[in-house]
Design a protein around this motif. Structure first.
Motif: not given
Ligand SMILES: [Mg+2]
Ligand SMILES: Nc1ncnc2c1ncn2[C@@H]1O[C@H](COP(=O)(O)OP(=O)(O)OP(=O)(O)O)[C@@H](O)[C@H]1O
Length: 385
Positions: A43, A176-177
Protein backbone atom coordinates in the motif's frame (compact mmCIF):
# COMPACT_ATOMS: atom_id res chain seq x y z
CA UNK A 1 -3.31 5.88 -20.78
CA UNK A 2 0.28 5.77 -19.73
CA UNK A 3 3.16 3.66 -18.56
CA UNK A 4 4.58 4.06 -15.06
CA UNK A 5 8.15 3.97 -13.96
CA UNK A 6 9.20 3.48 -10.36
CA UNK A 7 12.86 4.23 -9.89
CA UNK A 8 14.81 3.22 -6.82
CA UNK A 9 12.15 4.22 -4.29
CA UNK A 10 13.11 4.23 -0.62
CA UNK A 11 10.68 5.05 2.15
CA UNK A 12 11.23 5.44 5.86
CA UNK A 13 8.68 6.08 8.56
CA UNK A 14 10.96 7.41 11.30
CA UNK A 15 13.53 4.70 11.89
CA UNK A 16 11.60 2.04 9.99
CA UNK A 17 12.69 1.35 6.44
CA UNK A 18 9.49 0.31 4.70
CA UNK A 19 10.59 0.33 1.04
CA UNK A 20 14.13 -0.50 -0.01
CA UNK A 21 15.38 0.39 -3.48
CA UNK A 22 12.14 -0.55 -5.24
CA UNK A 23 12.27 -0.25 -9.02
CA UNK A 24 9.55 -1.32 -11.43
CA UNK A 25 8.62 -0.42 -14.99
CA UNK A 26 4.99 -0.87 -15.95
CA UNK A 27 4.13 -0.69 -19.63
CA UNK A 28 1.20 1.27 -21.02
CA UNK A 29 -1.87 -0.98 -20.79
CA UNK A 30 -0.24 -3.56 -18.56
CA UNK A 31 -1.92 -5.17 -15.53
CA UNK A 32 0.66 -5.55 -12.76
CA UNK A 33 -0.16 -6.92 -9.32
CA UNK A 34 1.82 -6.16 -6.19
CA UNK A 35 1.53 -9.19 -3.90
CA UNK A 36 3.14 -10.06 -0.63
CA UNK A 37 2.39 -10.67 3.03
CA UNK A 38 0.81 -8.07 5.29
CA UNK A 39 3.15 -5.19 6.09
CA UNK A 40 5.57 -5.74 3.19
CA UNK A 41 4.94 -2.25 1.80
CA UNK A 42 2.40 -2.77 -0.99
CA UNK A 43 0.00 0.00 0.00
CA UNK A 44 2.86 2.37 0.78
CA UNK A 45 4.26 1.88 -2.73
CA UNK A 46 0.83 2.41 -4.29
CA UNK A 47 0.26 5.54 -2.22
CA UNK A 48 3.64 6.91 -3.30
CA UNK A 49 2.69 6.35 -6.96
CA UNK A 50 -0.63 8.10 -6.29
CA UNK A 51 1.04 11.03 -4.55
CA UNK A 52 -0.72 10.37 -1.23
CA UNK A 53 2.61 9.62 0.43
CA UNK A 54 6.06 11.07 -0.25
CA UNK A 55 9.05 8.84 -0.83
CA UNK A 56 12.28 9.41 1.11
CA UNK A 57 14.22 9.07 -2.13
CA UNK A 58 13.69 7.84 -5.67
CA UNK A 59 11.41 8.93 -8.49
CA UNK A 60 8.04 8.10 -10.02
CA UNK A 61 7.48 8.82 -13.71
CA UNK A 62 4.23 8.77 -15.62
CA UNK A 63 4.83 8.39 -19.34
CA UNK A 64 8.45 9.32 -18.83
CA UNK A 65 7.76 12.54 -16.94
CA UNK A 66 8.66 12.81 -13.27
CA UNK A 67 5.73 13.61 -10.99
CA UNK A 68 7.93 14.75 -8.12
CA UNK A 69 6.19 17.58 -6.31
CA UNK A 70 2.93 17.03 -8.19
CA UNK A 71 -0.06 16.66 -5.89
CA UNK A 72 -2.23 13.54 -5.99
CA UNK A 73 -5.02 15.50 -7.67
CA UNK A 74 -2.69 16.56 -10.47
CA UNK A 75 -1.35 13.11 -11.33
CA UNK A 76 -4.49 11.97 -13.17
CA UNK A 77 -4.48 8.55 -11.53
CA UNK A 78 -7.63 6.85 -10.27
CA UNK A 79 -7.40 5.02 -6.99
CA UNK A 80 -9.85 2.42 -5.67
CA UNK A 81 -9.62 1.43 -2.02
CA UNK A 82 -10.69 -1.61 -0.07
CA UNK A 83 -13.12 0.53 1.91
CA UNK A 84 -14.90 1.90 -1.22
CA UNK A 85 -14.83 5.44 0.29
CA UNK A 86 -18.28 6.38 -1.07
CA UNK A 87 -20.20 9.45 0.15
CA UNK A 88 -23.15 7.98 2.10
CA UNK A 89 -25.46 10.98 1.59
CA UNK A 90 -25.04 11.03 -2.20
CA UNK A 91 -26.80 8.71 -4.65
CA UNK A 92 -24.84 6.22 -6.72
CA UNK A 93 -25.04 8.53 -9.73
CA UNK A 94 -23.86 11.53 -7.70
CA UNK A 95 -21.01 9.49 -6.24
CA UNK A 96 -19.79 8.52 -9.69
CA UNK A 97 -20.15 12.11 -10.88
CA UNK A 98 -17.99 13.60 -8.12
CA UNK A 99 -14.61 13.40 -9.93
CA UNK A 100 -16.14 14.76 -13.12
CA UNK A 101 -17.73 17.71 -11.32
CA UNK A 102 -14.43 18.46 -9.58
CA UNK A 103 -12.73 18.54 -12.93
CA UNK A 104 -15.23 20.10 -15.27
CA UNK A 105 -17.06 22.61 -13.07
CA UNK A 106 -15.74 25.54 -11.05
CA UNK A 107 -16.60 25.96 -7.37
CA UNK A 108 -19.61 28.21 -8.07
CA UNK A 109 -21.08 25.87 -10.69
CA UNK A 110 -20.82 23.02 -8.17
CA UNK A 111 -23.10 24.79 -5.65
CA UNK A 112 -26.31 22.76 -5.37
CA UNK A 113 -28.83 25.58 -5.80
CA UNK A 114 -27.01 28.64 -7.09
CA UNK A 115 -24.84 26.62 -9.49
CA UNK A 116 -27.80 25.74 -11.68
CA UNK A 117 -28.44 29.43 -12.44
CA UNK A 118 -24.94 30.07 -13.81
CA UNK A 119 -24.30 29.97 -17.57
CA UNK A 120 -22.89 26.69 -18.90
CA UNK A 121 -23.80 24.65 -15.82
CA UNK A 122 -26.73 22.89 -17.49
CA UNK A 123 -24.72 21.76 -20.50
CA UNK A 124 -21.84 20.52 -18.34
CA UNK A 125 -24.23 18.68 -16.02
CA UNK A 126 -25.88 16.87 -18.91
CA UNK A 127 -22.49 15.84 -20.34
CA UNK A 128 -21.48 14.54 -16.93
CA UNK A 129 -24.80 12.68 -16.66
CA UNK A 130 -24.11 10.91 -19.95
CA UNK A 131 -20.61 9.85 -18.87
CA UNK A 132 -21.97 8.57 -15.56
CA UNK A 133 -24.60 6.46 -17.31
CA UNK A 134 -22.00 5.07 -19.70
CA UNK A 135 -19.70 4.00 -16.86
CA UNK A 136 -22.65 2.57 -14.92
CA UNK A 137 -23.76 0.55 -17.95
CA UNK A 138 -20.29 -0.85 -18.40
CA UNK A 139 -20.37 -2.07 -14.79
CA UNK A 140 -24.04 -3.12 -14.94
CA UNK A 141 -25.16 -0.80 -12.17
CA UNK A 142 -27.20 1.61 -14.33
CA UNK A 143 -30.41 0.50 -12.57
CA UNK A 144 -28.94 1.53 -9.20
CA UNK A 145 -28.06 5.15 -9.99
CA UNK A 146 -30.71 6.65 -7.70
CA UNK A 147 -29.95 4.51 -4.67
CA UNK A 148 -27.77 5.53 -1.73
CA UNK A 149 -24.66 3.43 -0.92
CA UNK A 150 -26.39 2.16 2.24
CA UNK A 151 -28.97 0.42 0.05
CA UNK A 152 -26.40 -1.59 -1.89
CA UNK A 153 -24.64 -4.91 -1.37
CA UNK A 154 -20.86 -5.02 -0.88
CA UNK A 155 -20.27 -6.09 -4.47
CA UNK A 156 -22.50 -3.31 -5.81
CA UNK A 157 -20.69 -0.74 -3.66
CA UNK A 158 -17.37 -1.92 -4.99
CA UNK A 159 -18.67 -1.51 -8.53
CA UNK A 160 -19.75 2.05 -7.75
CA UNK A 161 -16.21 2.74 -6.49
CA UNK A 162 -14.85 1.27 -9.73
CA UNK A 163 -17.32 3.36 -11.72
CA UNK A 164 -16.13 6.49 -10.00
CA UNK A 165 -12.53 5.57 -10.92
CA UNK A 166 -13.55 4.74 -14.46
CA UNK A 167 -15.35 7.95 -15.48
CA UNK A 168 -12.22 10.03 -15.14
CA UNK A 169 -10.32 8.41 -17.99
CA UNK A 170 -7.14 8.43 -15.89
CA UNK A 171 -3.53 7.78 -16.92
CA UNK A 172 -3.66 4.58 -14.84
CA UNK A 173 -5.79 2.79 -12.27
CA UNK A 174 -4.39 2.05 -8.84
CA UNK A 175 -6.38 -0.51 -6.85
CA UNK A 176 -5.62 -1.41 -3.24
CA UNK A 177 -7.23 -4.72 -2.23
CA UNK A 178 -10.55 -3.73 -3.80
CA UNK A 179 -12.12 -7.15 -3.31
CA UNK A 180 -11.13 -8.00 0.23
CA UNK A 181 -14.46 -6.95 1.75
CA UNK A 182 -16.44 -9.25 -0.55
CA UNK A 183 -17.44 -12.84 0.20
CA UNK A 184 -15.61 -15.65 -1.61
CA UNK A 185 -18.13 -16.12 -4.42
CA UNK A 186 -18.47 -12.43 -5.17
CA UNK A 187 -14.70 -12.08 -5.11
CA UNK A 188 -14.30 -14.65 -7.86
CA UNK A 189 -17.00 -12.96 -9.93
CA UNK A 190 -15.70 -9.42 -9.44
CA UNK A 191 -12.16 -10.60 -10.16
CA UNK A 192 -13.30 -11.80 -13.59
CA UNK A 193 -15.12 -8.51 -14.14
CA UNK A 194 -12.04 -6.44 -13.34
CA UNK A 195 -9.97 -8.58 -15.71
CA UNK A 196 -12.59 -8.04 -18.44
CA UNK A 197 -12.67 -4.33 -17.71
CA UNK A 198 -8.91 -4.20 -18.12
CA UNK A 199 -9.11 -5.97 -21.47
CA UNK A 200 -11.83 -3.63 -22.67
CA UNK A 201 -10.18 -0.41 -21.51
CA UNK A 202 -6.62 -1.53 -22.32
CA UNK A 203 -5.64 0.69 -19.43
CA UNK A 204 -2.66 0.49 -17.11
CA UNK A 205 -3.63 -1.21 -13.83
CA UNK A 206 -1.58 -1.53 -10.66
CA UNK A 207 -3.38 -3.91 -8.36
CA UNK A 208 -2.42 -4.54 -4.73
CA UNK A 209 -3.46 -7.79 -3.10
CA UNK A 210 -2.15 -10.26 -0.56
CA UNK A 211 -4.16 -12.98 -2.31
CA UNK A 212 -1.84 -14.79 -4.71
CA UNK A 213 -4.78 -16.44 -6.50
CA UNK A 214 -6.17 -13.03 -7.41
CA UNK A 215 -2.76 -11.97 -8.69
CA UNK A 216 -2.25 -15.20 -10.64
CA UNK A 217 -5.62 -15.02 -12.38
CA UNK A 218 -5.68 -11.34 -13.37
CA UNK A 219 -2.18 -10.10 -14.04
CA UNK A 220 0.16 -9.74 -16.97
CA UNK A 221 2.96 -9.62 -14.41
CA UNK A 222 3.20 -10.14 -10.67
CA UNK A 223 5.64 -8.27 -8.46
CA UNK A 224 6.23 -10.38 -5.35
CA UNK A 225 7.16 -8.10 -2.44
CA UNK A 226 8.62 -9.01 0.90
CA UNK A 227 10.21 -6.88 3.57
CA UNK A 228 10.04 -3.74 1.46
CA UNK A 229 11.70 -5.22 -1.62
CA UNK A 230 10.47 -6.64 -4.89
CA UNK A 231 11.91 -10.16 -4.98
CA UNK A 232 10.74 -10.96 -8.50
CA UNK A 233 8.48 -9.39 -11.10
CA UNK A 234 7.43 -11.69 -13.91
CA UNK A 235 4.46 -13.39 -15.57
CA UNK A 236 2.24 -15.64 -13.41
CA UNK A 237 3.70 -18.71 -15.16
CA UNK A 238 7.26 -17.61 -14.44
CA UNK A 239 6.80 -16.81 -10.75
CA UNK A 240 5.08 -20.20 -10.37
CA UNK A 241 7.37 -22.45 -12.45
CA UNK A 242 10.61 -20.56 -12.33
CA UNK A 243 10.88 -18.59 -9.06
CA UNK A 244 14.13 -16.77 -8.30
CA UNK A 245 13.92 -17.28 -4.56
CA UNK A 246 12.45 -19.71 -2.04
CA UNK A 247 10.18 -16.98 -0.57
CA UNK A 248 8.58 -16.45 -4.00
CA UNK A 249 8.13 -20.20 -4.47
CA UNK A 250 6.47 -20.44 -1.05
CA UNK A 251 4.20 -17.44 -1.46
CA UNK A 252 2.86 -18.33 -4.91
CA UNK A 253 0.79 -21.49 -5.40
CA UNK A 254 -2.02 -23.22 -3.55
CA UNK A 255 -1.55 -25.85 -2.19
CA UNK A 256 1.91 -24.65 -1.27
CA UNK A 257 5.10 -25.91 -2.80
CA UNK A 258 6.75 -28.85 -0.96
CA UNK A 259 10.19 -28.10 0.41
CA UNK A 260 12.46 -31.01 1.23
CA UNK A 261 15.93 -30.87 2.77
CA UNK A 262 18.72 -31.99 0.44
CA UNK A 263 22.49 -32.11 0.74
CA UNK A 264 24.93 -30.92 -1.87
CA UNK A 265 28.27 -32.67 -2.18
CA UNK A 266 31.56 -31.23 -3.42
CA UNK A 267 31.16 -33.31 -6.58
CA UNK A 268 27.90 -31.55 -7.45
CA UNK A 269 25.66 -34.43 -6.41
CA UNK A 270 22.32 -33.80 -4.71
CA UNK A 271 21.24 -36.20 -1.95
CA UNK A 272 17.64 -36.63 -0.85
CA UNK A 273 16.90 -38.99 2.04
CA UNK A 274 19.98 -41.06 1.17
CA UNK A 275 19.17 -41.18 -2.56
CA UNK A 276 21.39 -39.54 -5.13
CA UNK A 277 19.23 -37.57 -7.54
CA UNK A 278 20.00 -37.75 -11.27
CA UNK A 279 20.81 -34.05 -11.20
CA UNK A 280 24.15 -32.32 -10.94
CA UNK A 281 24.83 -28.79 -9.82
CA UNK A 282 27.79 -26.68 -10.86
CA UNK A 283 28.16 -25.50 -7.30
CA UNK A 284 30.90 -27.72 -5.98
CA UNK A 285 30.64 -26.92 -2.30
CA UNK A 286 29.28 -29.12 0.42
CA UNK A 287 26.16 -27.80 2.11
CA UNK A 288 22.48 -28.04 2.80
CA UNK A 289 19.83 -26.85 0.36
CA UNK A 290 16.09 -27.18 -0.27
CA UNK A 291 14.35 -29.08 -3.01
CA UNK A 292 11.10 -27.42 -4.07
CA UNK A 293 8.43 -29.58 -5.70
CA UNK A 294 4.97 -28.41 -6.73
CA UNK A 295 2.20 -30.88 -5.81
CA UNK A 296 1.65 -31.75 -9.49
CA UNK A 297 5.35 -32.57 -10.01
CA UNK A 298 5.10 -35.62 -7.72
CA UNK A 299 4.04 -39.07 -8.97
CA UNK A 300 3.14 -42.30 -7.28
CA UNK A 301 5.94 -44.86 -7.42
CA UNK A 302 7.15 -48.02 -5.71
CA UNK A 303 8.97 -48.84 -2.51
CA UNK A 304 12.35 -47.84 -3.94
CA UNK A 305 11.19 -44.28 -4.75
CA UNK A 306 13.09 -41.50 -2.96
CA UNK A 307 10.11 -40.25 -0.94
CA UNK A 308 8.25 -42.72 1.28
CA UNK A 309 5.40 -41.84 3.62
CA UNK A 310 1.93 -42.54 4.89
CA UNK A 311 -1.32 -40.82 3.89
CA UNK A 312 -2.52 -38.55 6.72
CA UNK A 313 -5.05 -36.33 4.95
CA UNK A 314 -7.11 -36.30 1.75
CA UNK A 315 -8.45 -33.03 0.45
CA UNK A 316 -11.15 -33.57 -2.13
CA UNK A 317 -11.89 -30.39 -4.10
CA UNK A 318 -14.21 -32.19 -6.49
CA UNK A 319 -12.32 -31.45 -9.69
CA UNK A 320 -9.09 -32.63 -8.10
CA UNK A 321 -7.85 -34.27 -4.95
CA UNK A 322 -4.76 -33.44 -2.95
CA UNK A 323 -3.19 -36.02 -0.68
CA UNK A 324 -0.93 -35.19 2.25
CA UNK A 325 1.62 -37.72 3.40
CA UNK A 326 3.82 -37.75 6.46
CA UNK A 327 7.43 -38.68 5.89
CA UNK A 328 9.33 -40.04 8.87
CA UNK A 329 11.74 -37.47 10.29
CA UNK A 330 10.28 -34.61 8.25
CA UNK A 331 8.24 -31.88 9.89
CA UNK A 332 6.07 -30.51 7.05
CA UNK A 333 3.71 -32.86 5.26
CA UNK A 334 4.14 -33.48 1.56
CA UNK A 335 1.21 -32.71 -0.70
CA UNK A 336 0.64 -34.22 -4.12
CA UNK A 337 -2.20 -34.34 -6.59
CA UNK A 338 -3.89 -37.74 -6.74
CA UNK A 339 -4.38 -39.19 -10.22
CA UNK A 340 -8.13 -39.63 -10.73
CA UNK A 341 -7.93 -43.44 -11.09
CA UNK A 342 -6.01 -43.75 -7.78
CA UNK A 343 -8.22 -41.56 -5.60
CA UNK A 344 -10.19 -44.44 -4.12
CA UNK A 345 -7.10 -46.41 -3.08
CA UNK A 346 -5.33 -43.52 -1.33
CA UNK A 347 -7.09 -43.89 2.00
CA UNK A 348 -5.78 -42.71 5.38
CA UNK A 349 -2.80 -44.74 6.57
CA UNK A 350 -1.85 -46.09 3.12
CA UNK A 351 1.90 -46.31 2.49
CA UNK A 352 2.94 -44.28 -0.51
CA UNK A 353 6.14 -43.95 -2.54
CA UNK A 354 6.66 -40.80 -4.57
CA UNK A 355 9.03 -39.79 -7.30
CA UNK A 356 9.04 -36.57 -9.31
CA UNK A 357 9.78 -34.88 -12.63
CA UNK A 358 13.45 -33.98 -12.40
CA UNK A 359 12.84 -31.13 -14.87
CA UNK A 360 10.47 -29.57 -12.34
CA UNK A 361 12.82 -29.86 -9.37
CA UNK A 362 13.68 -26.42 -7.97
CA UNK A 363 16.81 -26.24 -5.83
CA UNK A 364 17.39 -23.34 -3.44
CA UNK A 365 20.65 -22.79 -1.58
CA UNK A 366 20.89 -22.13 2.14
CA UNK A 367 20.31 -18.38 1.60
CA UNK A 368 17.09 -19.07 -0.35
CA UNK A 369 18.53 -18.16 -3.77
CA UNK A 370 17.62 -20.43 -6.64
CA UNK A 371 20.42 -22.69 -7.88
CA UNK A 372 19.95 -22.48 -11.62
CA UNK A 373 23.06 -24.28 -12.81
CA UNK A 374 21.46 -27.73 -12.53
CA UNK A 375 21.70 -30.34 -15.26
CA UNK A 376 20.48 -33.94 -15.56
CA UNK A 377 23.10 -36.63 -14.95
CA UNK A 378 23.22 -39.71 -17.13
CA UNK A 379 21.10 -42.02 -14.95
CA UNK A 380 17.44 -41.65 -16.05
CA UNK A 381 15.92 -42.34 -12.62
CA UNK A 382 16.72 -41.72 -9.00
CA UNK A 383 18.86 -44.56 -7.71
CA UNK A 384 19.59 -45.80 -4.21
CA UNK A 385 22.93 -44.50 -2.98
MG1 LIG B 1 -2.10 -2.59 2.37
N1 LIG C 1 2.02 6.30 8.34
C1 LIG C 1 2.81 5.33 8.80
N2 LIG C 1 3.63 5.54 9.84
C2 LIG C 1 4.47 4.57 10.30
N3 LIG C 1 4.54 3.33 9.76
C3 LIG C 1 3.75 3.06 8.72
C4 LIG C 1 2.84 4.02 8.18
N4 LIG C 1 2.17 3.47 7.13
C5 LIG C 1 2.65 2.20 7.03
N5 LIG C 1 3.59 1.96 7.97
C6 LIG C 1 4.33 0.69 8.15
O1 LIG C 1 4.93 0.37 6.93
C7 LIG C 1 4.89 -1.03 6.69
C8 LIG C 1 4.22 -1.29 5.35
O2 LIG C 1 2.87 -0.91 5.41
P1 LIG C 1 1.88 -1.10 4.18
O3 LIG C 1 0.57 -0.55 4.58
O4 LIG C 1 2.51 -0.55 2.96
O5 LIG C 1 1.82 -2.69 4.08
P2 LIG C 1 0.93 -3.60 3.15
O6 LIG C 1 1.88 -4.47 2.39
O7 LIG C 1 -0.02 -2.79 2.36
O8 LIG C 1 0.17 -4.53 4.19
P3 LIG C 1 -1.36 -5.07 4.20
O9 LIG C 1 -1.38 -6.29 3.31
O10 LIG C 1 -1.58 -5.43 5.63
O11 LIG C 1 -2.26 -3.97 3.71
C9 LIG C 1 4.16 -1.64 7.86
O12 LIG C 1 5.10 -2.16 8.74
C10 LIG C 1 3.43 -0.46 8.47
O13 LIG C 1 3.28 -0.63 9.84
Amino acid sequence: MAGLSIENINKRFGETEVLKAVSLDIADGEFVSLVGPSGCGKSTLLRIIAGLETQTSGDVRIDGTTVAGRRAADRNLSMVFQSYALYPHLSVGENIAVPLKMRRMNSLQRLPLLGGLLPGTGRRASEIGKDVVQAAEMLEIAHLLDRKPGQLSGGQRQRVALGRALVRDPAAFLLDEPLSNLDAKLRVQTRAEIAQLHRRLQATFVYVTHDQVEAMTMSDRIAVMMGGRILQCASPETVYDDPDRIEVAEFIGSPKINLLPVELSETGQIHLFGHVLPLTTNRRTRGVASLGLRPEALHLAGEDAPIQGRVVHCENLGSEMFIQIEVMGLEPRITFRAPSDKRASLTLGTSVGLTFDMAKALIFDATGARLREISPTRAPKAVVA
